[in-house]
Design an enzyme around this catalytic site. Structure first.
Site: not given
Ligand code: AP5
Length: 212
Positions: A13, A123, A88
């Site tokens: 995302k 990551r 969420r």
């Molecule tokens: P948040 O920061 O939103 O984390 P998440 O939803 O767990 O998502 P991530 O940031 O871990 O993953 P992403 O989908 O963005 O993946 P990315 O692009 O980095 O939330 C963290 C915490 O905050 C929650 O647990 C909660 O406590 C709190 N919170 C946040 N929002 C909230 C809300 N609305 N309500 C309540 N609490 C909240 O990619 C991941 C990896 O994969 C990277 O290394 C990237 O380089 C790689 N990658 C990306 N795309 C590809 C691809 N197509 N192919 C191969 N590798 C790829």
């Protein structure tokens, strides 16, 4: 135009939100980034959120809705914005309706648990400019150093297998509610998030261009 990215942790995302933000010149609003910044600065919000985030649990709706309400009032959101990690929960989704009724396109990122664990355990992030890397798919040019601002890269504190498992479970509960809600609204687009970043980016751009 409001673009919403829903999906499990590690589904890409944030990566796509950065690309779409540049392409359409609209800001990315990541509740995770806002909370991590608050934790790093030790603000009252950060103190409140830190233990929940470490455990992979959600921060309470009232706090998160308050953050979003304030953020989308800012001038840079006039033309539109991307929400990464919000809503969420159903109360968060309903709160968005009360903020405004901007045209909304919602993308649901779908990916296997095995792949997201692989992505999250490899990551690295830049604590300064927030750039995101991956040791397998997107390594920095110099080992451990941000290509953009040359700051040493770090692992997010919630990117360990135990917390990833908890975050995934939390997501499974969220998914059903949000899927039902946006399916009824008729503006939900599933995305195969296991594809390469560029392919996904092109698919998202095409859907946005057809719908705006
Ligand atoms: P948040 O920061 O939103 O984390 P998440 O939803 O767990 O998502 P991530 O940031 O871990 O993953 P992403 O989908 O963005 O993946 P990315 O692009 O980095 O939330 C963290 C915490 O905050 C929650 O647990 C909660 O406590 C709190 N919170 C946040 N929002 C909230 C809300 N609305 N309500 C309540 N609490 C909240 O990619 C991941 C990896 O994969 C990277 O290394 C990237 O380089 C790689 N990658 C990306 N795309 C590809 C691809 N197509 N192919 C191969 N590798 C790829």
């Amino acid at each position: 135009m409001r673009i919403i990215f829903l999906g499990p942790p590690g589904s890409g995302k944030g990566t796509q939100a950065d690309l779409i933000s540049k392409e359409f010149s609209i800001p990315k609003i990541s509740t995770g980034d806002i909370l991590r910044e608050a934790v790093a600065k030790g603000t009252p919000l950060g103190k409140k959120a830190e233990s929940k985030m470490k455990k992979g649990e959600l921060v309470d709706d009232e706090t998160i809705i308050g953050i979003i309400k304030e953020r989308v009032k800012k001038k840079d959101c006039k033309k539109g914005y991307i929400l990464d990690g919000f809503p969420r929960t159903l109360p968060q989704a309903l709160a968005l309706e009360s903020i405004n009724t901007d045209k909304e396109i919602v993308f649901l990122f779908k990916i296997s648990k095995e792949e997201l664990v692989r992505r999250l355990t490899s990551r690295l992030v830049c604590p300064k400019c927030k750039a995101v890397y991956n040791l397998i798919s997107l390594p920095p040019k110099t080992k451990g150093i941000c290509d953009i601002c040359f700051t040493p890269l770090i692992k997010r504190s919630d990117d360990n297998e135990e917390t990833i498992e908890k975050r995934y479970k939390v997501w499974e509960a969220e998914e059903k509610v949000l899927n039902d809600y946006y399916t009824k609204k008729g503006n939900l687009y599933p995305i195969d998030a296991s594809l390469g970043s560029q392919v996904i980016f092109e698919q998202i751009c095409s859907i946005i261009n057809k719908n705006r």
